[in-house]
Design a protein around this motif. Structure first.
Motif, mmCIF file in Angstrom:
data_model
loop_
_atom_site.group_PDB
_atom_site.id
_atom_site.type_symbol
_atom_site.label_atom_id
_atom_site.label_comp_id
_atom_site.label_asym_id
_atom_site.label_seq_id
_atom_site.Cartn_x
_atom_site.Cartn_y
_atom_site.Cartn_z
ATOM 1 N N ASN A 172 83.278 60.249 -11.694
ATOM 2 C CA ASN A 172 81.906 60.214 -11.494
ATOM 3 C C ASN A 172 81.023 60.164 -12.583
ATOM 4 O OD1 ASN A 172 82.335 62.873 -11.882
ATOM 5 N ND2 ASN A 172 81.140 63.542 -10.337
ATOM 6 N N ILE A 173 81.621 59.696 -13.586
ATOM 7 C CA ILE A 173 80.919 59.681 -14.916
ATOM 8 C C ILE A 173 80.974 58.323 -15.408
ATOM 9 C CG2 ILE A 173 80.717 60.694 -17.349
ATOM 10 C CD1 ILE A 173 82.331 63.113 -16.237
ATOM 11 N N GLU A 174 79.954 57.650 -15.640
ATOM 12 C CA GLU A 174 79.839 56.490 -16.028
ATOM 13 C C GLU A 174 80.237 55.884 -17.440
ATOM 14 O OE1 GLU A 174 76.013 54.718 -13.081
ATOM 15 O OE2 GLU A 174 75.516 55.349 -15.119
ATOM 16 N N THR A 175 80.639 54.926 -17.648
ATOM 17 C CA THR A 175 81.179 54.393 -18.840
ATOM 18 C C THR A 175 80.838 52.854 -18.841
ATOM 19 O OG1 THR A 175 83.485 53.831 -17.967
ATOM 20 C CG2 THR A 175 83.020 55.904 -19.291
ATOM 21 N N ALA A 176 80.212 52.492 -19.978
ATOM 22 C CA ALA A 176 79.677 51.186 -19.873
ATOM 23 C C ALA A 176 80.899 50.279 -20.687
ATOM 24 C CB ALA A 176 78.400 51.125 -20.631
ATOM 25 N N GLY A 213 73.969 59.643 -16.034
ATOM 26 C CA GLY A 213 75.035 58.860 -15.891
ATOM 27 C C GLY A 213 76.245 59.224 -15.263
ATOM 28 N N ILE A 214 75.838 60.417 -14.321
ATOM 29 C CA ILE A 214 76.818 61.081 -13.498
ATOM 30 C C ILE A 214 76.480 60.914 -12.123
ATOM 31 C CG2 ILE A 214 77.852 63.303 -12.874
ATOM 32 C CD1 ILE A 214 77.653 64.201 -15.527
ATOM 33 N N ILE A 215 77.130 60.562 -11.369
ATOM 34 C CA ILE A 215 76.878 60.235 -9.867
ATOM 35 C C ILE A 215 76.621 61.535 -8.964
ATOM 36 C CG2 ILE A 215 77.942 59.358 -7.447
ATOM 37 C CD1 ILE A 215 79.625 57.648 -9.092
ATOM 38 N N PRO A 216 75.329 61.577 -8.511
ATOM 39 C CA PRO A 216 74.886 62.927 -8.191
ATOM 40 C C PRO A 216 75.278 63.376 -6.962
ATOM 41 C CG PRO A 216 73.362 61.243 -7.674
ATOM 42 C CD PRO A 216 74.290 60.555 -8.172
ATOM 43 N N VAL A 217 75.260 64.877 -6.668
ATOM 44 C CA VAL A 217 75.345 65.321 -5.450
ATOM 45 C C VAL A 217 73.856 65.816 -5.194
ATOM 46 C CG1 VAL A 217 76.283 67.174 -3.855
ATOM 47 C CG2 VAL A 217 77.603 65.963 -5.202
ATOM 48 N N THR A 218 73.454 67.107 -6.129
ATOM 49 C CA THR A 218 72.123 67.338 -6.095
ATOM 50 C C THR A 218 71.581 67.590 -7.531
ATOM 51 O OG1 THR A 218 70.444 69.315 -5.318
ATOM 52 C CG2 THR A 218 73.077 69.656 -5.431
ATOM 53 N N HIS A 219 70.409 67.210 -7.805
ATOM 54 C CA HIS A 219 69.992 67.584 -9.108
ATOM 55 C C HIS A 219 69.775 69.244 -9.637
ATOM 56 C CE1 HIS A 219 66.311 66.992 -7.141
ATOM 57 N NE2 HIS A 219 65.783 67.665 -7.849
ATOM 58 N N TRP A 220 69.777 69.952 -8.497
ATOM 59 C CA TRP A 220 69.524 71.220 -8.700
ATOM 60 C C TRP A 220 70.847 72.274 -9.099
ATOM 61 C CZ3 TRP A 220 65.156 73.525 -9.041
ATOM 62 C CH2 TRP A 220 63.832 72.936 -8.358
ATOM 63 N N GLN A 221 72.039 71.636 -8.849
ATOM 64 C CA GLN A 221 73.249 72.291 -9.018
ATOM 65 C C GLN A 221 74.207 71.457 -9.925
ATOM 66 O OE1 GLN A 221 73.103 74.550 -4.833
ATOM 67 N NE2 GLN A 221 74.914 74.295 -5.801
ATOM 68 N N ASP A 222 74.094 70.126 -10.141
ATOM 69 C CA ASP A 222 75.110 69.359 -10.963
ATOM 70 C C ASP A 222 75.086 69.942 -12.102
ATOM 71 O OD1 ASP A 222 75.438 68.385 -8.417
ATOM 72 O OD2 ASP A 222 74.665 66.312 -8.742
ATOM 73 N N THR A 223 76.326 69.643 -12.554
ATOM 74 C CA THR A 223 76.669 69.929 -14.196
ATOM 75 C C THR A 223 77.872 69.343 -14.607
ATOM 76 O OG1 THR A 223 76.223 71.194 -16.186
ATOM 77 C CG2 THR A 223 77.145 72.196 -14.262
ATOM 78 N N CYS A 236 96.676 65.023 -21.443
ATOM 79 C CA CYS A 236 95.431 64.798 -22.306
ATOM 80 C C CYS A 236 95.308 66.181 -23.021
ATOM 81 C CB CYS A 236 94.167 64.501 -21.537
ATOM 82 S SG CYS A 236 93.619 65.867 -20.514
ATOM 83 N N ALA A 237 94.544 66.072 -24.328
ATOM 84 C CA ALA A 237 94.120 67.416 -25.036
ATOM 85 C C ALA A 237 93.034 68.140 -24.257
ATOM 86 C CB ALA A 237 93.590 66.920 -26.244
ATOM 87 N N ALA A 238 92.279 67.513 -23.717
ATOM 88 C CA ALA A 238 91.233 68.262 -22.773
ATOM 89 C C ALA A 238 90.346 67.300 -21.842
ATOM 90 C CB ALA A 238 90.180 68.846 -23.740
ATOM 91 N N ALA A 239 89.763 67.621 -20.973
ATOM 92 C CA ALA A 239 89.088 66.844 -19.669
ATOM 93 C C ALA A 239 87.660 67.461 -19.512
ATOM 94 C CB ALA A 239 89.879 66.807 -18.498
ATOM 95 N N VAL A 240 86.889 66.628 -18.935
ATOM 96 C CA VAL A 240 85.650 66.787 -18.597
ATOM 97 C C VAL A 240 85.547 66.846 -16.962
ATOM 98 C CG1 VAL A 240 83.075 66.326 -18.637
ATOM 99 C CG2 VAL A 240 84.590 65.956 -20.793
ATOM 100 N N GLY A 241 85.166 67.722 -16.442
ATOM 101 C CA GLY A 241 84.967 67.814 -14.882
ATOM 102 C C GLY A 241 83.273 67.843 -14.605
ATOM 103 N N THR A 242 82.977 67.748 -13.421
ATOM 104 C CA THR A 242 81.750 68.172 -12.852
ATOM 105 C C THR A 242 81.636 69.231 -11.691
ATOM 106 O OG1 THR A 242 81.577 66.434 -11.126
ATOM 107 C CG2 THR A 242 81.021 65.866 -13.501
ATOM 108 N N GLU A 243 80.661 70.001 -11.865
ATOM 109 C CA GLU A 243 80.442 70.905 -10.522
ATOM 110 C C GLU A 243 79.152 70.932 -9.871
ATOM 111 O OE1 GLU A 243 82.327 74.843 -11.233
ATOM 112 O OE2 GLU A 243 80.863 75.802 -9.924
ATOM 113 N N THR A 244 79.109 71.149 -8.559
ATOM 114 C CA THR A 244 78.002 71.327 -7.832
ATOM 115 C C THR A 244 78.002 72.776 -7.368
ATOM 116 O OG1 THR A 244 77.739 69.116 -7.257
ATOM 117 C CG2 THR A 244 76.302 70.815 -5.933
ATOM 118 N N ASN A 245 79.155 73.017 -6.748
ATOM 119 C CA ASN A 245 79.595 74.327 -6.177
ATOM 120 C C ASN A 245 81.158 74.409 -6.437
ATOM 121 O OD1 ASN A 245 80.179 77.041 -5.173
ATOM 122 N ND2 ASN A 245 78.449 76.734 -3.435
#
Length: 504
Positions: A95-99, A223-233, A188-197
């Protein structure tokens, strides 16, 4: 019966190595160790990349077929630039954009072939600038698990079901399922995730790795597909706390594309203060009532509390977070309205065959056999009804209430009342068994309080219960990442459990 999985094919990648320092271990190499070897010229970038591509082929595509990775970057051989992560292969959630040539779909077939974004997500831009190798995109719970109350974590129409490498019959949790599994399985050596809850800390704890959900606004969501801007990171998902700190060094910072980052309090180096004495004299509030009733988890937690005390921590028992149930209820109602608003704005800007939540709902109905083979879209339908001025006004009122109850009157009040540096409890009970037709089992996961408040939450592997990983949570006030990382790193040094990765 569980058994350790030895994959000979993953080792064949290393067959041509002649120097001992060129050989990467089949398990356990951390991002920090790998960065040192690359910087000192003890291993080549090509050798590192071949190693991880070999593991992906052996474990994700073949063998147990973990299905944690949706696609490998077709430009993965592009030379990396200079920087602290030069040559380090890192995966990002889909859910993280790449061009670039890769898709960004949130696991949905509806976004396959949609117009490419004009620029990378800010977190991707920062990874590239730091010299990281963008290895590919990871599978996830479709649409970050906001589609149905009967969903199965780790399943997407695009990628199928991601499997937990500790036990293939049990869930990897979600929604950052693929990111957690890929790190746990050494893909992989590491990864990036996202969290709302819970979408970082829950799969991280279920798969036996470190996960950090940072303070809202520390890492850009542009550039991250949202759920809510109040909690997404977004946040780091790694093998060790030090690795999480090193990745946070790259990801954190203000960004003109995300107004929430304007007040970000960014440390110069999140790894600088990490040491073995990080627990000495620290006051930790024990969230007994939120620790669940699972016998093995409670026994493991009790043992962990003794280890923390032996390391110099001062434990304050039976701390309560006021009003946490009220905060959670208010936030959920607000979220459904915010989801419709935020997703509609994203889809309209992105373009393609679906340009709104209503069109997405219609798409899923049209392609029901593929998109809704196992569960429906009840939350989508409910969110679509929440579009009147009354709904919008109520959502604003409830969000203000939720953030106040969760933050100042909840976590902050608990921390201040007891004079503690952080709050602790087991992150999760053992991951439930997979049942695609019934959906996720109702397994306890501790995540909502920090998620609704927008405060940082670090989970570190604590041990095994029923043979499955359980994490230890450290929660603090806003912008307390340095402190939480210090506590988590010092805990790693004294715990008796050494995470085992490849159990199936």
């Amino acid at each position: 019966m569980k058994r350790r999985l030895f994959i000979g094919s993953a080792l064949t990648v290393l067959a041509g190595c002649r120097r001992e320092e060129d050989i990467l271990p089949t398990e356990g190499v951390t991002m920090a160790e790998l960065a040192t070897r690359l910087r000192e010229g003890r291993v080549s970038e090509d050798r590192v990349l071949d190693y991880y591509l070999g593991r992906i082929q052996a474990l994700d595509r073949a063998g147990p077929e973990l299905r944690s990775i949706l696609e490998v970057n077709p430009d993965v051989r592009r030379p990396s630039g200079p920087g602290p992560l030069r040559g380090i292969p890192i995966l990002i959630k889909d859910n993280i954009e790449t061009a670039d040539a890769m898709e960004t779909t949130a696991g949905s077939l509806a976004l396959l072939g949609a117009p490419k974004p004009a620029q990378d997500a800010t977190v991707v831009k920062r990874l590239r600038e730091a010299g990281a190798v963008l290895l590919g995109k990871t599978n996830l719970s479709e649409w970050a698990n906001i589609r149905s109350p009967s969903s199965t974590s780790g399943w997407s129409a695009r990628g199928g079901l991601t499997l937990n490498p500790h036990d293939l019959a049990h869930t990897a949790s979600g929604s950052s399922s693929g990111s957690a599994v890929a790190v746990a399985a050494g893909l992989c050596a590491a990864a990036v995730g996202t969290e709302t809850n819970g979408s970082i800390v829950s799969p991280a704890s279920a798969c036996g790795i470190v996960g950090l959900k940072p303070t809202l606004g520390l890492i850009s969501r542009a550039g991250i597909i949202p759920v809510t801007h109040w909690q997404d990171t977004a946040g780091p998902m790694t093998q060790t706390v030090r690795d999480a700190a090193l990745l946070l060094n790259v990801l954190a910072g203000a960004d003109a594309r995300d107004a929430a980052t304007a007040q970000a309090q960014v440390a110069k180096d999140y790894s600088f203060t990490l040491g073995p004495d990080g627990l000495k004299g620290r006051r930790l509030g024990v969230l007994t009532s939120l620790s669940g009733r699972h016998r093995e988890v409670r026994q493991l937690f009790d043992h962990t509390l003794r280890r923390l005390e032996e390391a110099g921590a001062v434990l304050v028992r039976d701390v309560e977070i006021p009003l946490h149930r009220e905060a959670s209820s208010a936030a959920w109602v607000a979220m459904l309205t915010e989801f419709r608003q935020d997703l509609n704005a994203y889809l309209a800007d992105r373009g393609g065959r679906v340009k709104s939540l209503a069109e997405l709902i219609a798409y899923n109905e049209e392609y029901r056999d593929q998109e809704m083979a196992h569960f429906n879209q009840e939350f989508f339908i409910e969110a679509e009804t929440r579009h009147t001025p009354e709904h919008l006004a109520k959502a604003e009122e409830l969000r203000a209430l939720a953030t106040r109850l969760a933050g100042p009157e909840g976590l902050d009040a608990a921390l201040k009342q007891h004079g503690v540096d952080a709050l602790i409890c087991p992150t999760n009970d053992p991951a439930g068994r997979i049942d695609l037709e019934l959906g996720d089992a109702n397994v306890r996961v501790f995540s909502t309080q920090a998620a609704v408040a927008g405060y940082p939450h670090l989970t570190v592997p604590m041990g095994l219960a029923e043979g499955l990983p359980v994490g230890l949570s450290f929660i603090g006030p806003a912008w307390s990442e340095v402190r939480l990382l210090e506590l988590g790193h010092a805990y790693e040094a004294v715990r008796e459990y050494q995470p085992a990765r490849l159990f199936v």
